[in-house]
Design a protein around this motif. Structure first.
Motif, PDB file in Angstrom:
ATOM      1  N   ILE A  55       0.828  -1.205   0.000  1.00 16.82           N
ATOM      2  CA  ILE A  55       0.000   0.000   0.000  1.00 16.82           C
ATOM      3  C   ILE A  55       0.868   1.263   0.000  1.00 16.82           C
ATOM      4  N   THR A  56       2.140   1.119  -0.381  1.00 17.71           N
ATOM      5  CA  THR A  56       3.064   2.257  -0.386  1.00 17.71           C
ATOM      6  C   THR A  56       2.589   3.314  -1.377  1.00 17.71           C
ATOM      7  N   PRO A  57       2.443   4.548  -0.957  1.00 17.77           N
ATOM      8  CA  PRO A  57       2.017   5.591  -1.901  1.00 17.77           C
ATOM      9  C   PRO A  57       3.119   5.891  -2.918  1.00 17.77           C
ATOM     10  N   VAL A 104      -2.513  -2.996   9.332  1.00 16.47           N
ATOM     11  CA  VAL A 104      -2.208  -2.011   8.294  1.00 16.47           C
ATOM     12  C   VAL A 104      -1.092  -1.093   8.773  1.00 16.47           C
ATOM     13  N   ASP A 105      -0.054  -0.944   7.965  1.00 21.04           N
ATOM     14  CA  ASP A 105       1.048  -0.031   8.286  1.00 21.04           C
ATOM     15  C   ASP A 105       0.593   1.406   8.085  1.00 21.04           C
ATOM     16  N   ILE A 106       0.031   1.957   9.137  1.00 22.96           N
ATOM     17  CA  ILE A 106      -0.491   3.321   9.094  1.00 22.96           C
ATOM     18  C   ILE A 106      -0.560   3.822  10.523  1.00 22.96           C
ATOM     19  N   GLY A 107      -0.513   5.140  10.699  1.00 22.55           N
ATOM     20  CA  GLY A 107      -0.547   5.699  12.046  1.00 22.55           C
ATOM     21  C   GLY A 107      -1.849   5.450  12.754  1.00 22.55           C
ATOM     22  N   GLY A 108      -2.936   5.643  12.051  1.00 22.10           N
ATOM     23  CA  GLY A 108      -4.250   5.427  12.624  1.00 22.10           C
ATOM     24  C   GLY A 108      -5.306   5.497  11.547  1.00 22.10           C
ATOM     25  N   ILE A 109      -6.445   4.894  11.827  1.00 27.07           N
ATOM     26  CA  ILE A 109      -7.572   4.894  10.891  1.00 27.07           C
ATOM     27  C   ILE A 109      -8.763   5.467  11.641  1.00 27.07           C
ATOM     28  N   PRO A 154       1.963   9.342   6.341  1.00 30.73           N
ATOM     29  CA  PRO A 154       1.198  10.583   6.489  1.00 30.73           C
ATOM     30  C   PRO A 154      -0.147  10.353   7.174  1.00 30.73           C
ATOM     31  N   PHE A 155      -0.387  11.070   8.277  1.00 23.86           N
ATOM     32  CA  PHE A 155      -1.689  10.997   8.928  1.00 23.86           C
ATOM     33  C   PHE A 155      -2.733  11.589   7.986  1.00 23.86           C
ATOM     34  N   GLY A 156      -3.864  10.925   7.904  1.00 27.87           N
ATOM     35  CA  GLY A 156      -4.906  11.391   7.000  1.00 27.87           C
ATOM     36  C   GLY A 156      -4.839  10.759   5.632  1.00 27.87           C
ATOM     37  N   ILE A 157      -3.834   9.895   5.383  1.00 26.87           N
ATOM     38  CA  ILE A 157      -3.765   9.229   4.097  1.00 26.87           C
ATOM     39  C   ILE A 157      -5.008   8.354   3.918  1.00 26.87           C
ATOM     40  N   GLY A 175      -8.402   7.603   0.661  1.00 22.75           N
ATOM     41  CA  GLY A 175      -8.777   7.594  -0.742  1.00 22.75           C
ATOM     42  C   GLY A 175      -9.276   6.232  -1.171  1.00 22.75           C
ATOM     43  N   GLU A 176     -10.069   6.216  -2.210  1.00 19.39           N
ATOM     44  CA  GLU A 176     -10.691   4.993  -2.692  1.00 19.39           C
ATOM     45  C   GLU A 176      -9.670   3.909  -2.997  1.00 19.39           C
ATOM     46  N   ALA A 177      -8.622   4.258  -3.744  1.00 15.76           N
ATOM     47  CA  ALA A 177      -7.632   3.248  -4.143  1.00 15.76           C
ATOM     48  C   ALA A 177      -6.910   2.679  -2.928  1.00 15.76           C
ATOM     49  N   PHE A 178      -6.508   3.555  -2.005  1.00 21.53           N
ATOM     50  CA  PHE A 178      -5.778   3.132  -0.810  1.00 21.53           C
ATOM     51  C   PHE A 178      -6.644   2.204   0.039  1.00 21.53           C
TER      52      PHE A 178
END
Length: 457
Positions: A42-44, A79-84, A118-121, A123-126
């Motif tokens: 899921i790397t941007p 998921v490698d992300i700060g938060g959802i 990035p916090f807030g990342i 979008g539909e594709a992501f």
């Protein structure tokens, strides 16, 4: 006499048939376990990054394991992300259900809480990529066994101390503070003994690479990659964020040094950031040899800590002998509410805040029961002692708490009751009133656990 003999023989035959039927019923196991796992990059793209992000340190992933016992299907996602946030979580859950048919109440989506995405990342594709990992995992279902084990790792530490100079609360390694070192490891393997997925739970913030301003999975990503490489990428390793609200990496010196550099740089411009740090690496001169050296050390530390944690997971896996293929599988979710407050002043830590009453805060709880394993979930940054209390009071032999799951509560940090007597940055920024959340969370999760056992606490 002949009639009596015939009657006796008939009764004996009936009894024998009933006994055989009973033995056959007892020897026939319930529906057997099936498990599938997958991961999706899921790397941007570089051109999609917004300031201050300018590059990729290491790729990030959505990882999923799907579990089915013939009657129920559940999904555990990392998921490698700060938060959802809650709204994003709802969208992803709906996508997962649409793709896989798994009910939303049977899904736990956990953010690894890396501070280098990035916090807030969104979008539909992501979001669709996150959901697709579950669909791919379900498509790979195969007969399997599951085992549970626990180890210890000393790479986390309580992060709230009394500053020796100011005598006020500040962020630093508190070796005497509460800190659960447990590494909980759930191993899913094929009937031939080949690992399919590893779901491991540990309480630590992913903040080593927080000043890079480059995308990174931080220590959670490094540990998972290390484990997957160990199994030639034929197994998927899912980090589960434990109750890390008050837990930092123990090896964090470079971050403290870089913060000191930032404070001095801002001071030259007449700006005091000593009690309110700007996000990321804002203000750092990346051409400064000292900054370059410290960041290179952080990159090495990130990999080293990932390897250390990965090795402990492997150690636990080797010692996990009991594996079952017919566990009970249940899921439940509910929402509790706690009184809220609004802060009226500013400052990172060290001083008591001023507050006024605010709307109540909803907190999402979840449970997936897999045999004698209880995966409990909270959608917030929970302090370590809340998890420790839950484990002590749990009716299950094996209990873990996964946080930042299925959303991100508006509460901010969720301190335990005793912590509200301190002026740490997590406590003063919390939107929760003291004295409510700890018991509400523990009792809410216990209620679900006892309900799954059809017992009363």
């Amino acid at each position: 006499m002949k009639k009596l003999l015939n009657c006796t023989i008939s009764l004996l035959l009936t009894g024998l048939i009933n006994t055989v039927n009973l033995l056959m019923a007892q020897s026939t196991p319930p529906a057997s376990l099936s498990v599938g796992a997958a991961k999706v990059d899921i790397t941007p793209a570089l051109n999609d990054l917004k300031k201050p992000y300018f590059g990729i340190n290491d790729n990030i992933y959505s990882r999923a394991v799907v579990i089915n016992n013939g009657n129920t299907t559940v999904a555990l996602v990392s998921v490698d992300i700060g938060g959802i946030n809650d709204e994003m979580a709802d969208r992803i859950l709906a996508k997962v259900t649409a793709l896989s048919g798994i009910p939303t109440r049977n899904i736990l989506i956990t953010a690894t809480h890396t501070h280098s995405v990035p916090f807030g990342i969104s979008g539909e594709a992501f979001e669709s990529k996150i959901a697709s990992a579950v669909k791919q995992a379900k498509d790979k279902l195969q007969p399997a066994r599951v085992g549970y084990g626990e180890g210890v790792s000393y790479i986390n530490v309580n992060r709230n101390i009394i500053d020796p100079d100011t005598r006020r609360w500040w962020e630093g390694p508190n070796y005497d503070g509460p800190s659960d070192k447990t590494v909980a490891v759930v191993t899913f393997e094929s009937l031939a003994g080949k690992p399919i997925a590893i779901y491991y739970n540990y309480a630590m913030h992913g903040v080593i690479s927080g000043m890079f301003d480059q995308v990174s999975g931080d220590v959670p990503g490094a540990a998972s990659r290390y484990l997957e490489n160990n199994f030639d990428d034929e197994a998927v390793a899912l980090w589960s964020t434990g109750a890390c609200g008050d837990q930092n990496p123990i090896y964090y010196q470079q971050t403290y040094d870089l913060r000191e550099i930032r404070v001095k740089e801002y001071a030259k411009r007449g700006i005091d950031i000593s009690n309110k740090m700007p996000p990321g690496g804002e203000g750092l001169d990346r051409k400064d040899p000292k900054v370059i050296k410290l960041m290179e050390q952080q990159k090495q530390m990130l990999l080293s800590m990932g390897q250390l944690l990965g090795e402990e997971v492997l150690h636990v896996m080797r010692g996990t002998k009991r594996k079952v293929s017919n566990p009970v599988l249940q899921a439940d979710q509910r929402i509790i509410t706690c009184p809220g407050r609004k802060r009226l002043d500013e400052g990172r830590a060290g001083y008591a805040g001023t507050y006024e009453d605010a709307d109540s805060i909803p907190i999402r709880l979840g449970l997936i029961r897999l045999g004698d394993i209880a995966f409990t979930a909270v959608n917030g940054e929970v302090f370590n002692p809340i998890s420790t209390r839950l484990k002590k009071e749990s009716p299950f032999a094996n209990t873990l708490m996964t946080t930042l799951t299925n959303g991100y509560a508006r509460s901010g940090y969720i301190p335990h009751d005793a912590a509200f007597g301190t002026y740490t940055f997590e406590v003063v920024s919390s939107r929760l009133k003291p004295g409510f959340a700890e018991t509400a969370i523990v009792n809410g999760l216990l209620d679900m656990m006892y309900a799954s056992l059809q017992l009363k606490p």
